[in-house]
Design an enzyme around this catalytic site. Structure first.
Site, PDB file in Angstrom:
ATOM      1  N   CYS A  78       0.942  -1.633  -0.104  1.00 14.00           N
ATOM      2  CA  CYS A  78       0.089  -0.137   0.099  1.00 14.00           C
ATOM      3  C   CYS A  78       0.726   1.342  -0.497  1.00 14.00           C
ATOM      4  O   CYS A  78       0.485   2.213  -0.422  1.00 14.00           O
ATOM      5  CB  CYS A  78      -1.099  -0.033   1.278  1.00 14.00           C
ATOM      6  SG  CYS A  78       0.458  -0.060   2.547  1.00 14.00           S
ATOM      7  N   PHE A 116      -9.441 -13.263   5.028  1.00 14.79           N
ATOM      8  CA  PHE A 116     -11.229 -13.216   4.913  1.00 14.79           C
ATOM      9  C   PHE A 116     -11.166 -13.781   6.580  1.00 14.79           C
ATOM     10  O   PHE A 116     -12.621 -14.295   6.268  1.00 14.79           O
ATOM     11  CB  PHE A 116     -12.233 -14.002   3.564  1.00 14.79           C
ATOM     12  CG  PHE A 116     -12.054 -13.199   2.378  1.00 14.79           C
ATOM     13  CD1 PHE A 116     -12.132 -11.662   2.588  1.00 14.79           C
ATOM     14  CD2 PHE A 116     -11.473 -13.884   1.631  1.00 14.79           C
ATOM     15  CE1 PHE A 116     -12.194 -10.549   1.413  1.00 14.79           C
ATOM     16  CE2 PHE A 116     -11.499 -13.398   0.161  1.00 14.79           C
ATOM     17  CZ  PHE A 116     -11.683 -11.792  -0.132  1.00 14.79           C
ATOM     18  N   ALA A 117     -10.851 -13.232   7.468  1.00 13.15           N
ATOM     19  CA  ALA A 117     -11.046 -13.527   8.949  1.00 13.15           C
ATOM     20  C   ALA A 117     -11.758 -12.869   9.835  1.00 13.15           C
ATOM     21  O   ALA A 117     -11.107 -11.585   9.836  1.00 13.15           O
ATOM     22  CB  ALA A 117      -9.821 -14.219   9.712  1.00 13.15           C
ATOM     23  N   ARG A 118     -12.937 -12.781   9.858  1.00 15.81           N
ATOM     24  CA  ARG A 118     -13.943 -11.736  10.484  1.00 15.81           C
ATOM     25  C   ARG A 118     -14.738 -12.526  10.612  1.00 15.81           C
ATOM     26  O   ARG A 118     -15.696 -13.012   9.922  1.00 15.81           O
ATOM     27  CB  ARG A 118     -13.497 -10.672   9.623  1.00 15.81           C
ATOM     28  CG  ARG A 118     -14.114 -10.603   7.936  1.00 15.81           C
ATOM     29  CD  ARG A 118     -14.037  -8.901   7.246  1.00 15.81           C
ATOM     30  NE  ARG A 118     -14.222  -9.929   6.396  1.00 15.81           N
ATOM     31  CZ  ARG A 118     -13.834  -9.484   5.122  1.00 15.81           C
ATOM     32  NH1 ARG A 118     -12.339  -9.226   5.256  1.00 15.81           N
ATOM     33  NH2 ARG A 118     -14.618  -8.553   3.956  1.00 15.81           N
TER      34      ARG A 118
END
Length: 261
Positions: A108, A244-246
């Site tokens: 980023c 996508f760990a949430r």
């Protein structure tokens, strides 16, 4: 302290539906920090100017330039915090690669890495450690609590390494920098990362996976997505890759045997 050291306030015009509100907004600071190795400047990086000693150690170990914490002779941070000096025994071949060819990464803040070939991609992490689904969910839930800096600015990445009942947490404007800092911190504390889980707020691309492989971290988790090369690298390197760990959910992409179902 956080407000004064790592953030500044700037006046903004906030558009709120049909209203215009004039107020101060809190934004993160970024600085150019220079790394010196054995008296020579090797690179500068735009980052949050903290944990500079952990940062240079993690970066050099993740590049294969520094092979052991025991090879470090000294680390010094300048008074203004914008330069860090490390003296150590190094791998001369890998330091040459840093100068010979660099790869512009998908960071980023636009990361740079050189040592994507050779012994890095020949590694295979054979750790037999395993974790229950409930343990992974617990780690994700605890990680989800945002930091003070994130709450103030919404502009930092967070990394946590959990190993042997210890936690090493770092933050930075760049996800690559945050990983380098956390790994440097854990390595300087002589943590056994062969039993570790690393969890990060940002996406898992190839170079992020390679950084973890260089310290033999067997399980790597992201709250965000992974790339195709991230998955391919994790499969080849023996890393259990989770994305996508949430919200109590996660996807296991590679080496599922370490997660007990």
């Amino acid at each position: 302290m956080l407000l004064n050291k790592f953030t500044i306030q700037v006046p903004i015009a906030k558009i709120n539906n049909d209203d215009i509100i004039i107020k101060n907004d809190i934004i993160i600071k970024e600085e150019r920090v220079s790394f010196y190795l054995n008296g020579n400047k090797i690179i500068s990086t735009m980052c949050l100017p903290n944990e500079q000693d952990f940062h240079i150690v993690g970066f050099l170990m993740n590049e294969g330039v520094l092979e052991s914490i025991d090879d470090i002779n000294s680390i010094k941070i300048s008074k203004d915090g914008l330069s860090v000096y490390l003296n150590a025994k190094i791998n001369e071949d890998n330091i040459s690669n840093l100068y010979y060819e660099k790869t512009l990464t998908s960071g980023c803040c636009v990361g740079v890495s050189a040592n994507f070939e050779g012994k890095i991609v020949e590694k295979f992490i054979s750790s037999k450690i395993s974790f229950s689904i409930d343990k992974i969910k617990s780690i994700i839930e605890e990680f989800d609590y945002n930091s003070k800096l994130f709450n103030l600015t919404g502009c930092v990445h967070k990394v946590a390494i959990i190993c042997d009942n210890k936690k090493f947490i770092s933050e930075d404007i760049g996800r690559h920098n945050a990983v380098d800092k956390a790994i440097g911190k854990a390595r300087l504390k002589k943590a056994n990362l062969n039993n570790a889980i690393l969890i990060v707020s940002g996406r898992l691309s190839m170079e992020m996976v390679i950084k973890c492989a260089m310290s033999d971290i067997p399980v790597v988790i992201s709250r965000a997505a992974t790339t195709a090369l991230g998955v391919k690298s994790a499969q080849k390197l023996g890393i259990t890759l989770i994305g996508f760990a949430r919200n109590g959910n996660f996807n296991i992409y590679t080496h599922k045997s370490r997660i007990l179902t």
